[in-house]
Design an enzyme around this catalytic site. Structure first.
Site, PDB file in Angstrom:
ATOM      1  N   SER A 127      48.634  43.941  45.153  1.00 42.78           N
ATOM      2  CA  SER A 127      47.074  42.506  44.610  1.00 42.78           C
ATOM      3  C   SER A 127      45.878  43.735  44.485  1.00 42.78           C
ATOM      4  O   SER A 127      45.142  42.629  43.821  1.00 42.78           O
ATOM      5  CB  SER A 127      47.109  41.570  45.550  1.00 42.78           C
ATOM      6  OG  SER A 127      47.350  41.847  46.742  1.00 42.78           O
ATOM      7  N   GLY A 128      45.760  44.395  44.991  1.00 44.27           N
ATOM      8  CA  GLY A 128      44.138  44.893  45.552  1.00 44.27           C
ATOM      9  C   GLY A 128      43.285  44.705  46.338  1.00 44.27           C
ATOM     10  O   GLY A 128      42.328  45.276  46.585  1.00 44.27           O
ATOM     11  N   LYS A 129      44.249  44.938  48.015  1.00 50.97           N
ATOM     12  CA  LYS A 129      43.502  44.401  49.104  1.00 50.97           C
ATOM     13  C   LYS A 129      42.518  45.953  49.374  1.00 50.97           C
ATOM     14  O   LYS A 129      41.315  46.302  49.953  1.00 50.97           O
ATOM     15  CB  LYS A 129      44.432  44.269  50.676  1.00 50.97           C
ATOM     16  CG  LYS A 129      44.999  42.741  49.956  1.00 50.97           C
ATOM     17  CD  LYS A 129      45.663  42.787  51.238  1.00 50.97           C
ATOM     18  CE  LYS A 129      47.036  43.569  51.028  1.00 50.97           C
ATOM     19  NZ  LYS A 129      47.959  43.313  50.156  1.00 50.97           N
ATOM     20  N   SER A 130      43.575  46.969  49.431  1.00 51.73           N
ATOM     21  CA  SER A 130      42.817  48.808  50.039  1.00 51.73           C
ATOM     22  C   SER A 130      42.202  48.813  49.030  1.00 51.73           C
ATOM     23  O   SER A 130      40.681  49.051  48.716  1.00 51.73           O
ATOM     24  CB  SER A 130      44.057  49.292  49.719  1.00 51.73           C
ATOM     25  OG  SER A 130      44.580  48.976  51.300  1.00 51.73           O
ATOM     26  N   SER A 132      49.566  40.432  55.118  1.00 53.49           N
ATOM     27  CA  SER A 132      49.550  39.264  56.413  1.00 53.49           C
ATOM     28  C   SER A 132      49.871  38.066  55.887  1.00 53.49           C
ATOM     29  O   SER A 132      49.280  36.609  54.975  1.00 53.49           O
ATOM     30  CB  SER A 132      48.199  38.792  56.857  1.00 53.49           C
ATOM     31  OG  SER A 132      47.011  39.567  56.070  1.00 53.49           O
ATOM     32  N   LEU A 160      49.427  39.678  47.990  1.00 58.30           N
ATOM     33  CA  LEU A 160      50.707  40.246  47.725  1.00 58.30           C
ATOM     34  C   LEU A 160      50.633  41.963  47.799  1.00 58.30           C
ATOM     35  O   LEU A 160      49.100  42.785  47.586  1.00 58.30           O
ATOM     36  CB  LEU A 160      51.265  39.951  46.257  1.00 58.30           C
ATOM     37  CG  LEU A 160      51.228  37.888  46.528  1.00 58.30           C
ATOM     38  CD1 LEU A 160      51.766  38.083  45.511  1.00 58.30           C
ATOM     39  CD2 LEU A 160      52.520  38.255  47.859  1.00 58.30           C
TER      40      LEU A 160
END
Ligand code: ADP
Length: 199
Positions: free
Chosen positions: A37-40, A107, A34
């Site tokens: 969420s902390g992807k980057s 995604s 989301l």
């Protein structure tokens, strides 16, 4: 447009040779989760750890790519699909170049992630599910987007009024509400080491 006169030209130096020169096996870390969420954050931390260990890496960040290559795309379903298609093609080129490449995009749709997976050779696509409860993402709200989505200023926002297909069998499952950024990054680097992508 590809025509019958567009013929694939075999190259003398191949992917394995390029990756061997980099002392690694190339792969794609596909971060999904989301917004907020902390992807980057985690992808950056992993990139920094790998770089420290002399690995050759590149990070394709969702928002950054939309400034250039995908600057002509919006957020309609059609544009989101094209966004992912272009990103996965670019990522594939990086893998071919012998690099460990990371992509950080929400995604949300399993079929799009599957499309990306199928572009790569077996084992090269590593789905990294950044699993953070929406309540935590919304509380973090690093870009103020949840606030805008709740007020109706942004439409089709993932998790609010647009769906997110939870990955069923991600290669790496990361719980950011239970572990620090550093611990999450180390989990991913350990996976790469255990699977022989890095030494
Ligand atoms: P995304 O790229 O998924 O939209 P971001 O990385 O931009 O998310 O934002 C995540 C936010 O959550 C950042 O402000 C980050 O500092 C914070 N955060 C707090 N704890 C963690 C953690 N364990 N892992 C990742 N991010 C965390």
């Amino acid at each position: 447009m590809k025509t019958e006169n567009t013929v694939w030209h075999e190259q003398q130096v191949n992917k394995a040779q390029r990756a061997a020169l980099n002392n690694q096996k190339s792969c794609l870390l596909w971060y999904t989760g989301l917004s907020g969420s902390g992807k980057s954050t985690i992808a950056n931390a992993v990139d920094a750890l790998l770089h420290q260990q002399q690995c050759r890496t590149y990070l394709l960040d969702g928002d950054n790519v939309r400034h250039g290559l995908n600057g002509d795309l919006g957020f309609s379903d059609e544009d989101r699909i094209e966004n992912i298609r272009r990103v996965s093609e670019v990522a594939k080129l990086f893998v071919d170049a012998g690099v460990i490449v990371s992509t950080a995009f929400i995604s949300p749709f399993a079929c799009d992630r599957q499309m990306a997976r199928e572009k790569l050779d077996h084992g090269e696509f590593i789905e990294v599910f950044i699993d953070t409860p929406i309540a935590v993402c919304e509380q973090r709200d690093p870009k103020g987007l949840y606030k805008k989505a709740r007020s109706g200023e942004i439409k089709d926002f993932t998790g609010i009024d647009s769906g997110y297909d939870v990955p069923k069998a991600p290669e790496i499952h990361v719980h950011t509400d239970e572990h620090s950024v550093q611990a999450c990054a180390e989990q991913i680097v350990s996976y790469l080491r255990n699977q022989g992508f890095i030494q």
